[in-house]
Motif scaffolding. Structure first.
Motif, mmCIF file in Angstrom:
data_model
loop_
_atom_site.group_PDB
_atom_site.id
_atom_site.type_symbol
_atom_site.label_atom_id
_atom_site.label_comp_id
_atom_site.label_asym_id
_atom_site.label_seq_id
_atom_site.Cartn_x
_atom_site.Cartn_y
_atom_site.Cartn_z
ATOM 1 N N LEU A 500 66.308 29.984 24.475
ATOM 2 C CA LEU A 500 66.512 31.428 24.429
ATOM 3 C C LEU A 500 67.207 31.961 25.674
ATOM 4 C CD1 LEU A 500 63.210 32.783 22.828
ATOM 5 C CD2 LEU A 500 65.455 32.510 21.769
ATOM 6 N N ASN A 501 67.385 31.118 26.683
ATOM 7 C CA ASN A 501 68.164 31.527 27.850
ATOM 8 C C ASN A 501 69.661 31.541 27.563
ATOM 9 O OD1 ASN A 501 68.013 28.675 27.617
ATOM 10 N ND2 ASN A 501 68.737 28.447 29.723
ATOM 11 N N VAL A 502 70.055 31.044 26.387
ATOM 12 C CA VAL A 502 71.466 31.000 25.988
ATOM 13 C C VAL A 502 71.753 32.175 25.059
ATOM 14 C CG1 VAL A 502 73.250 29.642 24.839
ATOM 15 C CG2 VAL A 502 71.462 28.493 26.190
ATOM 16 N N LEU A 503 72.731 32.991 25.383
ATOM 17 C CA LEU A 503 73.034 34.193 24.604
ATOM 18 C C LEU A 503 73.307 33.874 23.141
ATOM 19 C CD1 LEU A 503 73.670 37.183 24.232
ATOM 20 C CD2 LEU A 503 75.994 36.731 25.085
ATOM 21 N N ALA A 504 74.128 32.874 22.871
ATOM 22 C CA ALA A 504 74.459 32.539 21.486
ATOM 23 C C ALA A 504 73.206 32.203 20.681
ATOM 24 C CB ALA A 504 75.447 31.372 21.449
ATOM 25 N N THR A 505 72.260 31.528 21.328
ATOM 26 C CA THR A 505 71.009 31.181 20.652
ATOM 27 C C THR A 505 70.197 32.434 20.349
ATOM 28 O OG1 THR A 505 70.957 29.054 21.790
ATOM 29 C CG2 THR A 505 68.886 29.834 20.829
ATOM 30 N N ARG A 506 70.116 33.351 21.307
ATOM 31 C CA ARG A 506 69.375 34.599 21.073
ATOM 32 C C ARG A 506 69.976 35.381 19.925
ATOM 33 N NH1 ARG A 506 69.742 34.729 26.745
ATOM 34 N NH2 ARG A 506 71.175 36.507 26.765
ATOM 35 N N LEU A 507 71.295 35.466 19.899
ATOM 36 C CA LEU A 507 71.960 36.213 18.836
ATOM 37 C C LEU A 507 71.763 35.532 17.473
ATOM 38 C CD1 LEU A 507 75.287 37.238 20.616
ATOM 39 C CD2 LEU A 507 73.238 38.624 20.249
ATOM 40 N N GLU A 508 71.713 34.218 17.463
ATOM 41 C CA GLU A 508 71.466 33.488 16.217
ATOM 42 C C GLU A 508 70.060 33.788 15.694
ATOM 43 O OE1 GLU A 508 71.145 28.856 14.616
ATOM 44 O OE2 GLU A 508 72.029 29.289 16.580
ATOM 45 N N TRP A 509 69.077 33.780 16.589
ATOM 46 C CA TRP A 509 67.703 34.080 16.182
ATOM 47 C C TRP A 509 67.577 35.509 15.677
ATOM 48 C CZ3 TRP A 509 63.985 31.008 14.874
ATOM 49 C CH2 TRP A 509 63.886 29.727 15.430
ATOM 50 N N ALA A 510 68.398 36.402 16.184
ATOM 51 C CA ALA A 510 68.325 37.808 15.766
ATOM 52 C C ALA A 510 68.645 37.986 14.288
ATOM 53 C CB ALA A 510 69.275 38.654 16.610
ATOM 54 N N ALA A 511 69.271 36.999 13.679
ATOM 55 C CA ALA A 511 69.642 37.103 12.266
ATOM 56 C C ALA A 511 68.811 36.197 11.359
ATOM 57 C CB ALA A 511 71.127 36.772 12.104
ATOM 58 N N ARG A 512 67.891 35.421 11.916
ATOM 59 C CA ARG A 512 67.138 34.460 11.107
ATOM 60 C C ARG A 512 65.967 35.104 10.371
ATOM 61 N NH1 ARG A 512 66.494 28.623 14.211
ATOM 62 N NH2 ARG A 512 68.714 28.242 14.568
ATOM 63 N N PRO A 513 65.605 34.546 9.219
ATOM 64 C CA PRO A 513 64.430 35.038 8.486
ATOM 65 C C PRO A 513 63.142 34.533 9.123
ATOM 66 C CG PRO A 513 65.384 33.174 7.328
ATOM 67 C CD PRO A 513 66.314 33.480 8.472
ATOM 68 N N VAL A 514 62.024 35.100 8.696
ATOM 69 C CA VAL A 514 60.720 34.741 9.254
ATOM 70 C C VAL A 514 60.447 33.251 9.110
ATOM 71 C CG1 VAL A 514 58.227 35.069 9.000
ATOM 72 C CG2 VAL A 514 59.769 37.037 8.898
ATOM 73 N N GLN A 515 60.846 32.663 7.977
ATOM 74 C CA GLN A 515 60.558 31.245 7.718
ATOM 75 C C GLN A 515 61.150 30.349 8.795
ATOM 76 O OE1 GLN A 515 61.768 33.417 5.583
ATOM 77 N NE2 GLN A 515 60.126 33.639 4.046
ATOM 78 N N GLY A 516 62.299 30.740 9.322
ATOM 79 C CA GLY A 516 62.923 29.944 10.366
ATOM 80 C C GLY A 516 62.096 29.930 11.642
ATOM 81 N N PHE A 517 61.409 31.009 11.919
ATOM 82 C CA PHE A 517 60.548 31.085 13.101
ATOM 83 C C PHE A 517 59.325 30.182 12.939
ATOM 84 C CE2 PHE A 517 63.107 34.828 13.519
ATOM 85 C CZ PHE A 517 63.135 35.145 14.866
ATOM 86 N N GLU A 518 58.750 30.210 11.739
ATOM 87 C CA GLU A 518 57.487 29.498 11.511
ATOM 88 C C GLU A 518 57.626 27.989 11.602
ATOM 89 O OE1 GLU A 518 56.391 31.155 7.782
ATOM 90 O OE2 GLU A 518 55.478 32.948 8.670
ATOM 91 N N THR A 519 58.831 27.479 11.426
ATOM 92 C CA THR A 519 59.047 26.030 11.501
ATOM 93 C C THR A 519 59.769 25.602 12.777
ATOM 94 O OG1 THR A 519 61.130 26.257 10.282
ATOM 95 C CG2 THR A 519 59.122 25.826 8.997
ATOM 96 N N SER A 520 59.992 26.565 13.675
ATOM 97 C CA SER A 520 60.787 26.283 14.874
ATOM 98 C C SER A 520 60.020 25.431 15.883
ATOM 99 C CB SER A 520 61.207 27.591 15.540
ATOM 100 O OG SER A 520 61.845 27.336 16.776
ATOM 101 N N LYS A 521 60.754 24.574 16.580
ATOM 102 C CA LYS A 521 60.204 23.765 17.667
ATOM 103 C C LYS A 521 60.494 24.393 19.033
ATOM 104 C CE LYS A 521 58.865 20.602 14.758
ATOM 105 N NZ LYS A 521 57.416 20.466 14.444
#
Length: 722
Positions: A500-521
């Motif tokens: 999450l220290n990478v801007l592109a990664t933060r912006l990608e997460w901003a568009a993901r659905p809840v399911q993507g969070f629940e399985t994230s490492k």
């Protein structure tokens, strides 16, 4: 049904007897005609009714930056404010090889003006309307606790949505008198803001923290933005094809010299005062909370200094935060010094006891307000107990965990209809959310963040076990008994396991659905998921308390208004970031600090006397040469044999007034408010007309600097400076 006097009745009652100390108070523009006699007697040359018109000169030239005030000063959308108000944009655009904070910035042309820091806004107030009856409607008035809080929020969102159907405007509902009254404020929102000019730090921040809140002062605290709009003249996102905004009005520079004892007024957006707070709140905030903040900020500043030492890029990344921490800490230190040994709490307690006795002395008043008085202290105590137990979490929680929590909440809210989403997560908020993610790229340093989190987590773990947030500790993988070294080792793993220290990664997460969070490492995303249920439990707890407190507090404030009205006294609303006007006069103070007399004006001589060539007093060589040359142009004052730099005035102001235009009797610009005095900052809680002095940048010093130091002739011509 909640016992509320209609807002118009309350306003009339409040203002009917408002004039014993008319220079006290931050007045809503619509109130000014009611004190017209006092304004005219003080020296105002305009008809006071003109100041009540938000869409007319001069009020429509005064704008908010969302934390500071500014004003239009040209027909090309040029906006002037304080140097410390544009500092975030200087920091954001700085790099070790191009340090704008130190060296300043002047755009040679329109095309070379720089985009301000992400999220920078220029907000022009165009309307304010009372909506109390629509927020606390008949149905809402019957509710209690969380149900009441939810209903208030639902009503607010409905009003805001209707108001924002007109594109390019930002609308918000503001609470007055502790939730007794509500206003809907409509503002044009300029989203393309560009940095135009700011002098070197040795001018704009001359004196640094040493001189902050002090007098005499010699600081050139000014900087310029420009508002840009789309080709159609309406607010638009940044584009190189946008054009400067043409405001309906702009402030003109003073046509006559400002002198000692002259009338002045200030229009701005003061953030918050607490003069109507209950004795228990005064005791908690000044007796415990602010001293705790002073201690924590001191430790945080020390940690930042050690973590960034020898790393110029890290120092730049943390510079905006350091400036803010120092400013708030010194303000609170000034309040603490004034409060210790004073009779402020005793007077507040006596006044509240008199109010309570007045209520209880009459059966009708007991029936109307007795339950509110019984409840309010108990509810405030409950709120304060929670604040104490969770105080350290604001410092101990890693920044990226806060980012992850926000991203997860955004994902949950996105699946709901917009009207049902929580405030802060509606479509109207998404651009700001994205810009916050972008701004983090230049305002985050991992080593510093880790050092701060480890230090305060170690303190947090020493609290009684019953006060600890066990879900949070489990999510972070820490537990009582760990020393700071073990905590740091655990944090190393957490930080290493996140992108999450990478801007592109933060912006990608901003568009993901809840399911993507629940399985994230991702370690911080996983921690946010683990904390989601507990975060909402605490949110519901806070909403339940807020709903009950709103009822009790509003009733208590209505009783206060009635009580003071029966004595022929006014009760003006505390500042709450809405447009206000204060007035007074240019004057020094006797005695000042240590018994010396404070003169109303400082001069260029004070700069050369203080300049050391290093640190906080490193005045630029170009300025020192210009001072020694003795060419004051049209900005010199014969009686001073110099250019006035800063001046004192009896203006009732607070944080948020930074950058506010100070106007003469004809509403011409004579200065920019930027500070108060250290022994007067207690006025946020307790007004003292003998101590209150605001510190103002004299516009003559600003213009002299622009002409003789930085040669900003393009801007001087644009402002029609003589």
């Amino acid at each position: 049904m909640k016992r509320l006097i209609p807002a118009a009745t309350t306003l009339a009652l409040s203002l009917a007897f408002a004039y014993a100390h008319a220079t006290e108070g931050m007045w809503m523009p619509k109130q000014l005609p009611t004190i017209a006699k006092e304004l005219k007697a003080a020296g105002l040359g305009l008809e006071p009714a003109k100041l009540a018109q938000l869409t007319e000169f001069p009020m429509n030239a005064v704008v908010s930056l969302g934390g500071c005030t500014a004003s239009f000063v040209s027909p090309q959308g040029l906006v002037v404010s304080n140097h410390h108000c544009v500092y975030g944009s200087l920091q954001f655009n700085s790099k070790p090889e191009r340090d704008l904070m130190k060296n300043g910035f002047l755009a040679p042309s329109l095309g070379e003006e720089l985009p301000a820091a992400p999220g920078t806004r220029i907000l022009v107030t165009v309307d304010a309307s009372d909506v109390t009856g629509r927020i606390i409607d008949t149905a809402t008035a019957k509710l209690v606790g969380k149900a009441r809080t939810d209903a208030i929020e639902k009503n607010e969102k409905a009003l805001v949505a209707a108001c924002e159907k007109e594109a390019g405007f930002r609308c918000n509902v503001y609470s007055f008198y502790g939730g007794l009254q509500f206003q809907l404020i409509k503002q044009m929102e300029v989203r393309d803001v560009r940095l135009v000019y700011a002098p070197a730090g040795g001018i704009g921040n001359f004196g640094g923290d040493t001189d902050n809140w002090m007098w005499p002062r010699h600081t050139g605290d000014f900087g310029y933005y420009r508002a840009y709009v789309g080709a159609d003249g309406k607010p638009a996102d940044y584009s190189p094809n946008n054009k400067p905004y043409t405001p309906k009005s702009w402030l003109k520079l003073a046509s006559s010299p400002l002198k000692d004892q002259d009338f002045v007024m200030v229009a701005g957006y003061p953030g918050r005062t607490n003069r109507l707070r209950l004795p228990a709140e005064v005791d908690f905030n000044l007796g415990w909370f602010q001293p705790a903040i002073i201690k924590a900020y001191g430790e945080e500043l020390d940690l930042i200094g050690k973590a960034t030492a020898g790393r110029p890029d890290a120092e730049i990344r943390m510079a905006n935060m350091v400036k803010g921490l120092n400013n708030t800490m010194k303000n609170f230190q000034g309040q603490d010094a004034s409060y210790r040994g004073s009779d402020i709490l005793a007077r507040k307690q006596q006044a509240f006891a008199e109010l309570k006795a007045w209520v209880m002395a009459d059966a009708k008043r007991r029936a109307q307000y007795g339950a509110d008085f019984e409840a309010v202290d108990r509810l405030v105590a409950e709120q304060q107990a929670t604040a104490k137990s969770e105080f350290l979490l604001r410092f101990a929680t890693p920044t990226l965990l806060g980012t992850a929590r926000n991203l997860l909440e955004t994902a949950h809210q996105r699946v709901l209809p917009d009207a049902e989403r929580k405030s802060g997560f509606q479509e109207r908020d998404m651009l700001r959310q994205r810009q916050a993610l972008e701004a983090l790229d230049r305002r985050y340093d991992e080593a510093t963040d880790k050092a701060i989190s480890a230090h305060f987590l170690a303190q947090y773990l020493t609290l009684p076990a019953a006060q600890l947030n066990k879900p949070l500790l489990a999510a972070l993988g820490v537990q009582p008994g760990m020393d700071e070294a073990a905590i740091k080792a655990r944090l190393d793993a957490l930080y290493a396991g996140s992108q999450l220290n990478v801007l592109a990664t933060r912006l990608e997460w901003a568009a993901r659905p809840v399911q993507g969070f629940e399985t994230s490492k991702d370690s911080f995303i996983a921690a946010a998921v683990a904390l989601y249920a507990d975060d909402h439990r605490r949110e519901d707890r806070d909403k339940e308390l807020a709903g009950r407190l709103q009822q009790a507090y509003a009733g208590t404030m209505q009783a206060l208004i009635d009580f003071k009205g029966s004595q022929g006294q006014a009760v003006y609303a505390d500042a709450n970031s809405t447009l206000r006007v204060s007035f007074g006069k240019v004057t020094g103070r006797t005695p000042g600090r240590d018994g010396e007399t404070w003169q109303p004006f400082t001069t260029l001589r004070g700069i050369t006397a203080k300049a050391t060539g290093e640190g906080e007093f490193d005045a630029p060589e170009a300025e020192l040469k210009a001072i020694h040359a003795g060419d004051f142009g049209s900005y010199g004052v014969k009686e001073l044999n110099s250019v006035p730099v800063n001046f004192l005035a009896t203006l009732d102001t607070t944080g948020g007034n930074s950058g506010s235009p100070v106007l003469n009797k004809n509403a011409e610009l004579v200065g920019l408010l930027f500070d108060g005095t250290l022994d007067g900052v207690i006025a946020s809680w307790d007004y003292n007309d003998q101590m209150i002095r605001s510190i103002v940048l004299d516009s003559r010093y600003m213009l002299w600097t622009m002409k003789f130091v930085d040669h900003a002739d393009r801007l001087l011509n644009e402002m029609n400076a003589k």
